[in-house]
Design a protein around this motif. Structure first.
Motif, PDB file in Angstrom:
ATOM      1  N   PRO A 185       0.821  -1.209   0.000  1.00  0.00           N
ATOM      2  CA  PRO A 185       0.000   0.000   0.000  1.00  0.00           C
ATOM      3  C   PRO A 185       0.856   1.260   0.000  1.00  0.00           C
ATOM      4  CG  PRO A 185      -0.064  -1.058   2.161  1.00  0.00           C
ATOM      5  CD  PRO A 185       0.712  -1.960   1.253  1.00  0.00           C
ATOM      6  N   ARG A 186       0.287   2.321  -0.564  1.00  0.00           N
ATOM      7  CA  ARG A 186       0.995   3.597  -0.529  1.00  0.00           C
ATOM      8  C   ARG A 186       0.926   4.188   0.869  1.00  0.00           C
ATOM      9  NH1 ARG A 186      -0.032   6.199  -6.244  1.00  0.00           N
ATOM     10  NH2 ARG A 186      -0.145   4.282  -7.394  1.00  0.00           N
ATOM     11  N   ARG A 187       1.847   5.069   1.137  1.00  0.00           N
ATOM     12  CA  ARG A 187       1.847   5.720   2.463  1.00  0.00           C
ATOM     13  C   ARG A 187       0.638   6.616   2.614  1.00  0.00           C
ATOM     14  NH1 ARG A 187       7.174   8.573   4.540  1.00  0.00           N
ATOM     15  NH2 ARG A 187       5.730   8.923   6.242  1.00  0.00           N
ATOM     16  N   SER A 188       0.045   6.588   3.793  1.00  0.00           N
ATOM     17  CA  SER A 188      -1.060   7.512   4.056  1.00  0.00           C
ATOM     18  C   SER A 188      -0.839   8.258   5.362  1.00  0.00           C
ATOM     19  CB  SER A 188      -2.389   6.744   4.099  1.00  0.00           C
ATOM     20  OG  SER A 188      -2.375   5.812   5.147  1.00  0.00           O
ATOM     21  N   ASP A 189       0.357   8.096   5.943  1.00  0.00           N
ATOM     22  CA  ASP A 189       0.639   8.764   7.216  1.00  0.00           C
ATOM     23  C   ASP A 189       1.467  10.033   7.016  1.00  0.00           C
ATOM     24  OD1 ASP A 189       2.934   7.595   6.345  1.00  0.00           O
ATOM     25  OD2 ASP A 189       3.495   6.678   8.249  1.00  0.00           O
ATOM     26  N   ASP A 190       1.502  10.506   5.782  1.00  0.00           N
ATOM     27  CA  ASP A 190       2.357  11.653   5.491  1.00  0.00           C
ATOM     28  C   ASP A 190       1.545  12.906   5.149  1.00  0.00           C
ATOM     29  OD1 ASP A 190       1.344  10.642   3.171  1.00  0.00           O
ATOM     30  OD2 ASP A 190       3.226  10.632   2.050  1.00  0.00           O
ATOM     31  N   ILE A 191       0.330  13.008   5.716  1.00  0.00           N
ATOM     32  CA  ILE A 191      -0.479  14.216   5.474  1.00  0.00           C
ATOM     33  C   ILE A 191       0.080  15.339   6.356  1.00  0.00           C
ATOM     34  CG2 ILE A 191      -2.809  15.185   5.517  1.00  0.00           C
ATOM     35  CD1 ILE A 191      -3.921  12.364   5.486  1.00  0.00           C
ATOM     36  N   SER A 192       0.328  16.483   5.748  1.00  0.00           N
ATOM     37  CA  SER A 192       0.917  17.599   6.520  1.00  0.00           C
ATOM     38  C   SER A 192      -0.107  18.142   7.515  1.00  0.00           C
ATOM     39  CB  SER A 192       1.355  18.709   5.571  1.00  0.00           C
ATOM     40  OG  SER A 192       0.210  19.362   5.056  1.00  0.00           O
ATOM     41  N   GLU A 193       0.398  18.862   8.502  1.00  0.00           N
ATOM     42  CA  GLU A 193      -0.486  19.414   9.544  1.00  0.00           C
ATOM     43  C   GLU A 193      -1.517  20.357   8.929  1.00  0.00           C
ATOM     44  OE1 GLU A 193      -0.889  18.630  12.710  1.00  0.00           O
ATOM     45  OE2 GLU A 193       0.546  17.030  12.290  1.00  0.00           O
ATOM     46  N   TRP A 194      -1.062  21.183   7.977  1.00  0.00           N
ATOM     47  CA  TRP A 194      -2.001  22.128   7.358  1.00  0.00           C
ATOM     48  C   TRP A 194      -3.110  21.357   6.617  1.00  0.00           C
ATOM     49  CZ3 TRP A 194      -4.339  23.465   2.849  1.00  0.00           C
ATOM     50  CH2 TRP A 194      -4.959  24.724   2.802  1.00  0.00           C
ATOM     51  N   ASP A 195      -2.702  20.329   5.909  1.00  0.00           N
ATOM     52  CA  ASP A 195      -3.687  19.540   5.155  1.00  0.00           C
ATOM     53  C   ASP A 195      -4.662  18.828   6.103  1.00  0.00           C
ATOM     54  OD1 ASP A 195      -2.556  20.352   2.822  1.00  0.00           O
ATOM     55  OD2 ASP A 195      -1.480  18.489   2.417  1.00  0.00           O
TER      56      ASP A 195
END
Lengths: 257, 210
Positions: free
Chosen positions: B99-109
Protein backbone atom coordinates in the motif's frame (compact mmCIF):
# COMPACT_ATOMS: atom_id res chain seq x y z
CA UNK A 1 -20.70 7.98 0.30
CA UNK A 2 -22.97 5.87 -1.87
CA UNK A 3 -22.50 8.28 -4.75
CA UNK A 4 -18.70 8.01 -4.62
CA UNK A 5 -17.89 6.22 -7.89
CA UNK A 6 -16.10 2.87 -7.89
CA UNK A 7 -12.91 4.30 -9.37
CA UNK A 8 -12.53 6.62 -6.39
CA UNK A 9 -12.94 3.71 -4.00
CA UNK A 10 -10.17 1.97 -5.92
CA UNK A 11 -8.01 5.08 -5.47
CA UNK A 12 -8.69 4.99 -1.72
CA UNK A 13 -7.86 1.28 -1.64
CA UNK A 14 -4.37 2.06 -2.96
CA UNK A 15 -3.57 3.38 0.52
CA UNK A 16 -4.76 0.23 2.29
CA UNK A 17 -3.26 -3.22 2.60
CA UNK A 18 -5.20 -5.72 0.53
CA UNK A 19 -6.17 -7.74 3.57
CA UNK A 20 -7.40 -4.59 5.33
CA UNK A 21 -9.52 -3.83 2.27
CA UNK A 22 -11.13 -7.27 2.36
CA UNK A 23 -11.56 -7.11 6.14
CA UNK A 24 -13.25 -3.71 6.00
CA UNK A 25 -15.38 -3.93 2.88
CA UNK A 26 -16.39 -7.56 2.38
CA UNK A 27 -20.03 -8.59 2.69
CA UNK A 28 -21.22 -4.96 2.71
CA UNK A 29 -23.22 -5.05 -0.48
CA UNK A 30 -23.11 -6.58 -3.93
CA UNK A 31 -21.59 -3.37 -5.25
CA UNK A 32 -18.60 -3.65 -2.93
CA UNK A 33 -18.33 -7.39 -3.57
CA UNK A 34 -17.97 -6.53 -7.24
CA UNK A 35 -15.25 -3.97 -6.54
CA UNK A 36 -13.42 -6.42 -4.28
CA UNK A 37 -13.40 -9.26 -6.79
CA UNK A 38 -9.82 -8.73 -7.96
CA UNK A 39 -8.65 -8.28 -4.38
CA UNK A 40 -10.03 -11.70 -3.48
CA UNK A 41 -8.41 -13.27 -6.51
CA UNK A 42 -4.79 -12.37 -5.78
CA UNK A 43 -3.18 -13.17 -2.45
CA UNK A 44 0.47 -12.39 -1.83
CA UNK A 45 1.52 -13.36 1.69
CA UNK A 46 5.15 -12.26 1.38
CA UNK A 47 5.91 -9.81 4.21
CA UNK A 48 2.39 -10.07 5.56
CA UNK A 49 2.04 -9.27 9.27
CA UNK A 50 0.69 -11.75 11.80
CA UNK A 51 -2.41 -9.59 12.28
CA UNK A 52 -3.14 -9.63 8.57
CA UNK A 53 -2.40 -13.34 8.34
CA UNK A 54 -4.88 -14.05 11.13
CA UNK A 55 -7.60 -11.92 9.52
CA UNK A 56 -7.04 -13.67 6.21
CA UNK A 57 -7.18 -17.19 7.60
CA UNK A 58 -9.92 -16.70 10.17
CA UNK A 59 -12.27 -14.29 8.46
CA UNK A 60 -11.63 -14.05 4.74
CA UNK A 61 -10.72 -17.52 3.50
CA UNK A 62 -13.61 -19.41 5.16
CA UNK A 63 -16.10 -17.23 3.27
CA UNK A 64 -14.21 -16.29 0.14
CA UNK A 65 -11.51 -18.94 -0.35
CA UNK A 66 -13.19 -20.22 -3.48
CA UNK A 67 -12.61 -16.83 -5.13
CA UNK A 68 -8.84 -16.98 -4.72
CA UNK A 69 -7.09 -17.63 -8.02
CA UNK A 70 -3.51 -16.69 -7.22
CA UNK A 71 -1.44 -17.33 -4.09
CA UNK A 72 2.15 -16.54 -3.16
CA UNK A 73 3.64 -18.09 -0.02
CA UNK A 74 7.11 -17.53 1.37
CA UNK A 75 9.37 -19.47 3.74
CA UNK A 76 8.91 -22.76 5.55
CA UNK A 77 7.09 -21.27 8.54
CA UNK A 78 4.39 -19.74 6.37
CA UNK A 79 4.23 -22.82 4.16
CA UNK A 80 3.74 -24.91 7.29
CA UNK A 81 1.07 -22.67 8.83
CA UNK A 82 -0.90 -22.33 5.62
CA UNK A 83 -1.22 -26.09 5.04
CA UNK A 84 -4.60 -26.33 6.69
CA UNK A 85 -6.00 -23.58 4.45
CA UNK A 86 -4.89 -24.77 1.03
CA UNK A 87 -8.01 -26.94 0.77
CA UNK A 88 -10.10 -23.77 1.08
CA UNK A 89 -8.79 -22.63 -2.31
CA UNK A 90 -10.30 -25.14 -4.73
CA UNK A 91 -10.10 -22.79 -7.72
CA UNK A 92 -6.48 -21.82 -7.37
CA UNK A 93 -4.81 -21.34 -10.74
CA UNK A 94 -1.49 -19.72 -9.84
CA UNK A 95 0.71 -20.86 -6.97
CA UNK A 96 4.13 -19.52 -6.12
CA UNK A 97 6.08 -21.17 -3.32
CA UNK A 98 9.29 -19.41 -2.43
CA UNK A 99 11.85 -19.63 0.32
CA UNK A 100 15.30 -18.45 1.19
CA UNK A 101 18.16 -20.55 -0.16
CA UNK A 102 19.20 -21.73 3.29
CA UNK A 103 15.66 -22.65 4.36
CA UNK A 104 16.00 -26.41 4.00
CA UNK A 105 12.82 -27.15 5.98
CA UNK A 106 10.82 -25.76 3.10
CA UNK A 107 11.59 -28.90 1.03
CA UNK A 108 9.14 -30.96 3.04
CA UNK A 109 6.51 -28.23 3.12
CA UNK A 110 6.65 -27.88 -0.65
CA UNK A 111 6.22 -31.63 -1.03
CA UNK A 112 3.03 -31.36 1.02
CA UNK A 113 1.62 -28.67 -1.28
CA UNK A 114 2.58 -30.48 -4.47
CA UNK A 115 0.68 -33.52 -3.23
CA UNK A 116 -2.46 -31.44 -2.73
CA UNK A 117 -2.43 -28.96 -5.57
CA UNK A 118 -5.75 -28.20 -7.21
CA UNK A 119 -6.11 -30.21 -10.38
CA UNK A 120 -6.68 -27.22 -12.62
CA UNK A 121 -3.63 -25.26 -11.62
CA UNK A 122 -2.20 -23.42 -14.65
CA UNK A 123 0.87 -21.75 -13.14
CA UNK A 124 3.23 -23.28 -10.62
CA UNK A 125 6.38 -21.54 -9.43
CA UNK A 126 8.79 -23.13 -6.99
CA UNK A 127 11.71 -20.94 -6.22
CA UNK A 128 14.55 -20.38 -3.85
CA UNK A 129 14.87 -23.61 -1.97
CA UNK A 130 16.46 -26.92 -2.74
CA UNK A 131 13.86 -28.87 -4.63
CA UNK A 132 14.04 -32.60 -4.42
CA UNK A 133 13.96 -34.38 -7.75
CA UNK A 134 11.01 -36.32 -6.42
CA UNK A 135 9.03 -33.05 -6.35
CA UNK A 136 9.98 -32.32 -9.92
CA UNK A 137 8.96 -35.81 -10.95
CA UNK A 138 5.67 -35.44 -9.09
CA UNK A 139 4.83 -32.20 -10.87
CA UNK A 140 5.76 -33.58 -14.23
CA UNK A 141 3.57 -36.58 -13.76
CA UNK A 142 5.89 -39.26 -12.46
CA UNK A 143 4.78 -42.63 -13.63
CA UNK A 144 1.14 -41.75 -13.94
CA UNK A 145 -0.72 -42.38 -17.17
CA UNK A 146 -2.03 -38.86 -17.40
CA UNK A 147 -0.48 -35.64 -16.11
CA UNK A 148 -1.20 -34.76 -12.50
CA UNK A 149 -1.99 -31.19 -13.56
CA UNK A 150 -3.38 -31.33 -17.09
CA UNK A 151 -4.03 -27.58 -17.22
CA UNK A 152 -0.50 -26.56 -16.35
CA UNK A 153 0.75 -24.02 -18.88
CA UNK A 154 3.58 -22.35 -16.95
CA UNK A 155 6.05 -24.20 -14.78
CA UNK A 156 8.98 -22.67 -12.93
CA UNK A 157 11.30 -24.82 -10.87
CA UNK A 158 14.30 -22.78 -9.90
CA UNK A 159 15.39 -24.79 -6.89
CA UNK A 160 18.36 -27.05 -7.13
CA UNK A 161 18.52 -30.74 -6.48
CA UNK A 162 22.28 -30.73 -6.24
CA UNK A 163 22.34 -32.63 -2.97
CA UNK A 164 20.38 -35.53 -4.28
CA UNK A 165 21.06 -38.43 -6.55
CA UNK A 166 20.49 -37.59 -10.22
CA UNK A 167 17.20 -38.72 -11.64
CA UNK A 168 17.57 -42.05 -13.35
CA UNK A 169 17.05 -42.29 -17.09
CA UNK A 170 14.29 -44.82 -16.57
CA UNK A 171 12.35 -42.34 -14.39
CA UNK A 172 12.67 -39.58 -16.95
CA UNK A 173 11.35 -41.81 -19.70
CA UNK A 174 8.14 -42.33 -17.74
CA UNK A 175 7.11 -38.68 -17.84
CA UNK A 176 3.59 -37.94 -19.03
CA UNK A 177 2.91 -35.75 -22.01
CA UNK A 178 2.29 -32.14 -20.99
CA UNK A 179 0.64 -30.86 -24.12
CA UNK A 180 -0.61 -27.65 -22.51
CA UNK A 181 2.73 -26.59 -21.10
CA UNK A 182 3.88 -23.47 -22.93
CA UNK A 183 6.55 -22.01 -20.66
CA UNK A 184 9.21 -23.83 -18.65
CA UNK A 185 11.74 -22.08 -16.43
CA UNK A 186 14.03 -24.60 -14.88
CA UNK A 187 17.38 -24.95 -13.22
CA UNK A 188 19.07 -28.28 -13.77
CA UNK A 189 22.11 -29.51 -11.97
CA UNK A 190 22.81 -31.84 -14.82
CA UNK A 191 22.25 -30.20 -18.17
CA UNK A 192 21.64 -33.46 -19.96
CA UNK A 193 18.44 -33.99 -17.96
CA UNK A 194 16.75 -31.54 -20.27
CA UNK A 195 16.87 -34.16 -23.06
CA UNK A 196 14.55 -36.32 -21.00
CA UNK A 197 12.18 -33.50 -20.06
CA UNK A 198 11.64 -31.84 -23.41
CA UNK A 199 10.03 -34.77 -25.27
CA UNK A 200 7.18 -34.69 -22.75
CA UNK A 201 6.43 -31.05 -23.67
CA UNK A 202 5.75 -31.04 -27.40
CA UNK A 203 4.06 -27.63 -27.45
CA UNK A 204 6.59 -25.72 -25.40
CA UNK A 205 6.95 -22.14 -26.63
CA UNK A 206 9.35 -20.63 -24.12
CA UNK A 207 12.27 -22.33 -22.40
CA UNK A 208 14.41 -20.61 -19.79
CA UNK A 209 17.15 -22.99 -18.78
CA UNK A 210 20.02 -22.69 -16.38
CA UNK A 211 22.61 -25.24 -15.44
CA UNK A 212 25.70 -25.45 -13.28
CA UNK A 213 27.78 -25.65 -16.43
CA UNK A 214 30.48 -23.06 -15.82
CA UNK A 215 33.06 -21.29 -17.92
CA UNK A 216 35.74 -23.92 -17.40
CA UNK A 217 33.34 -26.62 -18.45
CA UNK A 218 32.77 -24.87 -21.75
CA UNK A 219 36.13 -26.34 -22.68
CA UNK A 220 34.77 -29.76 -21.88
CA UNK A 221 33.89 -31.15 -25.29
CA UNK A 222 31.45 -33.67 -23.83
CA UNK A 223 29.46 -30.97 -22.04
CA UNK A 224 29.43 -28.78 -25.09
CA UNK A 225 28.18 -31.61 -27.23
CA UNK A 226 25.43 -32.06 -24.68
CA UNK A 227 24.49 -28.40 -24.99
CA UNK A 228 24.39 -28.65 -28.79
CA UNK A 229 22.12 -31.63 -28.52
CA UNK A 230 19.79 -29.63 -26.26
CA UNK A 231 19.58 -26.92 -28.86
CA UNK A 232 18.74 -29.48 -31.56
CA UNK A 233 16.13 -31.27 -29.48
CA UNK A 234 14.06 -28.21 -28.74
CA UNK A 235 10.47 -28.26 -29.90
CA UNK A 236 9.80 -26.77 -33.30
CA UNK A 237 7.13 -24.61 -31.67
CA UNK A 238 9.64 -22.95 -29.39
CA UNK A 239 9.61 -19.18 -29.83
CA UNK A 240 12.03 -18.20 -27.08
CA UNK A 241 15.07 -19.99 -25.66
CA UNK A 242 17.14 -18.49 -22.89
CA UNK A 243 20.15 -20.31 -21.50
CA UNK A 244 22.47 -19.27 -18.76
CA UNK A 245 25.14 -20.92 -16.70
CA UNK A 246 24.99 -20.74 -12.94
CA UNK A 247 21.44 -20.23 -11.83
CA UNK A 248 18.48 -18.30 -13.16
CA UNK A 249 17.52 -15.28 -11.15
CA UNK A 250 14.24 -15.32 -9.27
CA UNK A 251 12.62 -13.44 -12.09
CA UNK A 252 14.06 -15.00 -15.25
CA UNK A 253 12.02 -12.65 -17.40
CA UNK A 254 14.20 -9.77 -16.28
CA UNK A 255 17.34 -11.42 -17.52
CA UNK A 256 15.75 -12.26 -20.82
CA UNK A 257 14.57 -8.85 -21.86
CA UNK B 1 6.56 12.31 -13.61
CA UNK B 2 5.31 15.42 -15.33
CA UNK B 3 8.06 17.61 -16.67
CA UNK B 4 8.32 21.35 -16.44
CA UNK B 5 7.57 21.54 -20.13
CA UNK B 6 4.33 19.62 -19.66
CA UNK B 7 3.38 21.85 -16.77
CA UNK B 8 3.57 24.91 -18.96
CA UNK B 9 0.13 25.83 -20.20
CA UNK B 10 -0.34 27.14 -23.66
CA UNK B 11 -2.95 29.83 -23.15
CA UNK B 12 -1.70 33.38 -23.23
CA UNK B 13 -2.57 36.20 -20.83
CA UNK B 14 -4.70 37.03 -18.96
CA UNK B 15 -3.62 34.71 -16.12
CA UNK B 16 -6.69 35.23 -13.97
CA UNK B 17 -10.07 33.85 -14.90
CA UNK B 18 -13.49 33.46 -13.43
CA UNK B 19 -15.19 30.16 -12.80
CA UNK B 20 -18.78 29.51 -11.76
CA UNK B 21 -20.02 26.65 -9.61
CA UNK B 22 -23.19 24.67 -10.23
CA UNK B 23 -25.02 26.79 -7.65
CA UNK B 24 -24.06 29.97 -9.45
CA UNK B 25 -21.22 31.24 -7.27
CA UNK B 26 -18.43 32.95 -9.16
CA UNK B 27 -14.78 32.78 -8.14
CA UNK B 28 -11.56 34.26 -9.42
CA UNK B 29 -8.80 31.78 -10.12
CA UNK B 30 -5.16 32.44 -10.80
CA UNK B 31 -2.04 30.49 -11.69
CA UNK B 32 -1.97 28.69 -8.36
CA UNK B 33 -5.24 26.98 -9.25
CA UNK B 34 -4.71 26.64 -12.98
CA UNK B 35 -1.31 24.98 -12.53
CA UNK B 36 -2.68 22.36 -10.14
CA UNK B 37 -5.98 21.61 -11.86
CA UNK B 38 -5.34 19.66 -15.03
CA UNK B 39 -9.01 19.95 -15.95
CA UNK B 40 -8.92 23.75 -15.93
CA UNK B 41 -5.56 23.80 -17.66
CA UNK B 42 -6.88 21.56 -20.44
CA UNK B 43 -10.02 23.67 -20.74
CA UNK B 44 -7.96 26.80 -21.18
CA UNK B 45 -5.75 25.12 -23.75
CA UNK B 46 -8.66 23.76 -25.75
CA UNK B 47 -11.13 26.62 -25.42
CA UNK B 48 -10.27 29.92 -26.93
CA UNK B 49 -11.08 32.11 -23.96
CA UNK B 50 -10.22 35.64 -24.84
CA UNK B 51 -12.65 37.26 -22.46
CA UNK B 52 -11.66 36.60 -18.89
CA UNK B 53 -14.76 38.32 -17.58
CA UNK B 54 -16.98 35.45 -18.73
CA UNK B 55 -16.93 32.74 -16.02
CA UNK B 56 -16.02 29.19 -17.02
CA UNK B 57 -18.92 27.01 -15.90
CA UNK B 58 -18.05 24.08 -13.62
CA UNK B 59 -21.43 22.40 -13.46
CA UNK B 60 -20.32 19.46 -11.33
CA UNK B 61 -19.00 21.38 -8.36
CA UNK B 62 -20.77 23.17 -5.54
CA UNK B 63 -19.54 26.64 -4.60
CA UNK B 64 -18.36 25.54 -1.15
CA UNK B 65 -16.20 22.80 -2.65
CA UNK B 66 -14.84 25.02 -5.40
CA UNK B 67 -13.93 27.66 -2.83
CA UNK B 68 -12.17 25.04 -0.68
CA UNK B 69 -10.24 23.73 -3.69
CA UNK B 70 -9.09 27.27 -4.52
CA UNK B 71 -7.92 27.79 -0.92
CA UNK B 72 -6.05 24.47 -1.04
CA UNK B 73 -4.32 25.33 -4.30
CA UNK B 74 -3.33 28.77 -3.05
CA UNK B 75 -1.64 27.23 -0.02
CA UNK B 76 0.14 24.63 -2.16
CA UNK B 77 1.08 26.93 -5.02
CA UNK B 78 4.80 26.63 -4.28
CA UNK B 79 5.00 22.86 -4.00
CA UNK B 80 3.84 22.28 -7.53
CA UNK B 81 6.79 20.09 -8.42
CA UNK B 82 6.15 17.73 -5.51
CA UNK B 83 2.51 17.13 -6.37
CA UNK B 84 1.90 13.39 -6.37
CA UNK B 85 0.96 12.28 -9.83
CA UNK B 86 0.01 9.02 -11.42
CA UNK B 87 3.65 8.38 -12.21
CA UNK B 88 3.57 5.42 -9.85
CA UNK B 89 1.35 3.68 -12.36
CA UNK B 90 4.37 3.41 -14.62
CA UNK B 91 6.72 2.29 -11.90
CA UNK B 92 7.27 -1.37 -12.67
CA UNK B 93 9.55 -1.75 -9.67
CA UNK B 94 6.68 -0.91 -7.38
CA UNK B 95 5.14 -3.83 -5.53
CA UNK B 96 1.46 -3.85 -6.47
CA UNK B 97 0.64 -5.41 -3.11
CA UNK B 98 2.37 -2.76 -1.10
CA UNK B 99 0.00 0.00 0.00
CA UNK B 100 0.99 3.60 -0.53
CA UNK B 101 1.85 5.72 2.46
CA UNK B 102 -1.06 7.51 4.06
CA UNK B 103 0.64 8.76 7.22
CA UNK B 104 2.36 11.65 5.49
CA UNK B 105 -0.48 14.22 5.47
CA UNK B 106 0.92 17.60 6.52
CA UNK B 107 -0.49 19.41 9.54
CA UNK B 108 -2.00 22.13 7.36
CA UNK B 109 -3.69 19.54 5.16
CA UNK B 110 -5.01 17.70 8.21
CA UNK B 111 -6.58 20.91 9.51
CA UNK B 112 -7.90 21.72 6.05
CA UNK B 113 -9.60 18.36 5.57
CA UNK B 114 -11.18 18.46 9.05
CA UNK B 115 -13.82 20.88 7.77
CA UNK B 116 -15.25 18.05 5.67
CA UNK B 117 -17.16 15.25 7.35
CA UNK B 118 -18.52 11.84 6.51
CA UNK B 119 -21.80 12.60 8.30
CA UNK B 120 -22.56 15.55 6.04
CA UNK B 121 -21.09 13.82 3.01
CA UNK B 122 -18.76 16.74 2.40
CA UNK B 123 -15.62 14.61 2.66
CA UNK B 124 -16.82 12.64 -0.35
CA UNK B 125 -17.86 15.87 -2.10
CA UNK B 126 -14.36 17.34 -1.83
CA UNK B 127 -12.83 14.07 -3.10
CA UNK B 128 -15.16 14.13 -6.08
CA UNK B 129 -14.42 17.80 -6.69
CA UNK B 130 -10.67 17.10 -6.58
CA UNK B 131 -11.19 14.22 -8.98
CA UNK B 132 -13.26 16.31 -11.39
CA UNK B 133 -10.80 19.20 -11.28
CA UNK B 134 -7.91 16.70 -11.44
CA UNK B 135 -6.05 18.23 -8.49
CA UNK B 136 -3.83 15.31 -7.52
CA UNK B 137 -2.59 16.66 -4.20
CA UNK B 138 -6.10 17.37 -2.92
CA UNK B 139 -7.37 14.02 -4.18
CA UNK B 140 -4.50 12.27 -2.38
CA UNK B 141 -5.25 14.06 0.91
CA UNK B 142 -8.92 13.06 0.68
CA UNK B 143 -8.20 9.44 -0.18
CA UNK B 144 -5.56 9.11 2.53
CA UNK B 145 -7.97 10.55 5.10
CA UNK B 146 -10.64 7.98 4.23
CA UNK B 147 -8.04 5.18 4.21
CA UNK B 148 -6.82 6.22 7.67
CA UNK B 149 -10.39 6.22 8.99
CA UNK B 150 -11.07 2.75 7.64
CA UNK B 151 -7.83 0.95 8.50
CA UNK B 152 -8.33 -1.73 11.15
CA UNK B 153 -12.14 -1.51 11.10
CA UNK B 154 -14.24 -4.54 10.25
CA UNK B 155 -17.04 -4.38 7.73
CA UNK B 156 -19.76 -3.82 10.36
CA UNK B 157 -17.89 -0.81 11.67
CA UNK B 158 -17.32 0.48 8.14
CA UNK B 159 -21.02 0.07 7.38
CA UNK B 160 -21.90 2.13 10.42
CA UNK B 161 -19.21 4.73 9.79
CA UNK B 162 -20.28 5.37 6.20
CA UNK B 163 -23.93 4.37 6.55
CA UNK B 164 -23.62 1.93 3.69
CA UNK B 165 -26.95 0.49 2.58
CA UNK B 166 -27.69 -3.18 2.55
CA UNK B 167 -28.71 -4.93 -0.60
CA UNK B 168 -32.51 -5.06 -0.75
CA UNK B 169 -34.04 -8.23 0.73
CA UNK B 170 -33.84 -11.08 -1.75
CA UNK B 171 -31.27 -9.32 -3.90
CA UNK B 172 -27.48 -9.23 -4.12
CA UNK B 173 -25.90 -10.57 -0.94
CA UNK B 174 -29.36 -11.22 0.45
CA UNK B 175 -30.33 -13.80 -2.12
CA UNK B 176 -30.78 -17.13 -0.29
CA UNK B 177 -27.53 -18.61 -1.64
CA UNK B 178 -25.56 -15.62 -0.36
CA UNK B 179 -27.30 -15.12 2.96
CA UNK B 180 -25.45 -15.82 6.15
CA UNK B 181 -26.45 -19.06 7.82
CA UNK B 182 -26.85 -18.77 11.54
CA UNK B 183 -24.46 -21.13 13.22
CA UNK B 184 -24.59 -19.60 16.64
CA UNK B 185 -28.30 -20.22 17.05
CA UNK B 186 -27.87 -23.82 16.05
CA UNK B 187 -30.58 -23.72 13.40
CA UNK B 188 -30.18 -23.70 9.66
CA UNK B 189 -32.37 -20.72 9.07
CA UNK B 190 -31.06 -18.43 6.38
CA UNK B 191 -30.52 -14.91 7.61
CA UNK B 192 -30.25 -11.81 5.53
CA UNK B 193 -27.33 -9.55 6.34
CA UNK B 194 -29.79 -7.19 8.03
CA UNK B 195 -31.19 -9.95 10.21
CA UNK B 196 -27.70 -11.04 11.13
CA UNK B 197 -26.93 -7.47 12.08
CA UNK B 198 -30.10 -7.16 14.16
CA UNK B 199 -29.04 -10.15 16.24
CA UNK B 200 -25.73 -8.53 17.09
CA UNK B 201 -25.38 -6.41 20.21
CA UNK B 202 -24.56 -3.27 18.30
CA UNK B 203 -27.57 -1.53 16.80
CA UNK B 204 -27.94 -1.82 13.07
CA UNK B 205 -27.68 1.34 11.03
CA UNK B 206 -30.78 2.83 9.52
CA UNK B 207 -31.53 1.19 6.21
CA UNK B 208 -31.21 3.71 3.46
CA UNK B 209 -33.50 2.00 1.01
CA UNK B 210 -36.52 2.11 3.32
Amino acid sequence: MEHLPDELWVLIFRYLHRIDILHSFSQLSSRFQQILQSYYENMNLINVSYRHYKILCEQILPLHGSQVRSLILHNSLQLNKFKEHIKQLPHLQYLKLTSDYDDEDSIHEIEYYVDRLPQYLTDLHIDGCFVLSSILMKVLGGKAEVPEFPSLTNLTVLGSYAFEQPISQSDWHCLCMHRNLKTLKIHLTILEDIFCILPSMPNLEELYLSSLLNVIEFEDEKKMNGFRTVARSISSKLLKFHFETGRLHQEPNDSCR
Amino acid sequence: MATNVEETYLYSSPTTFKVSSKDGEIFDIDDSFINQSKTIKNMLNVLDIADNHMPIPLQNIKGTMLNAAIVFCKYHKNDLLSIPDDEDEDDFERDAYEPRRSDDISEWDKEFIKQFTVEEGTLFDIIMAANYLDIKALLAVGCKTIANMVRGKNSDQVRQMFNISYDPPGEGLNTPRNSVTSKESGDNQLLTTQEKESRCKTPSPELMYD
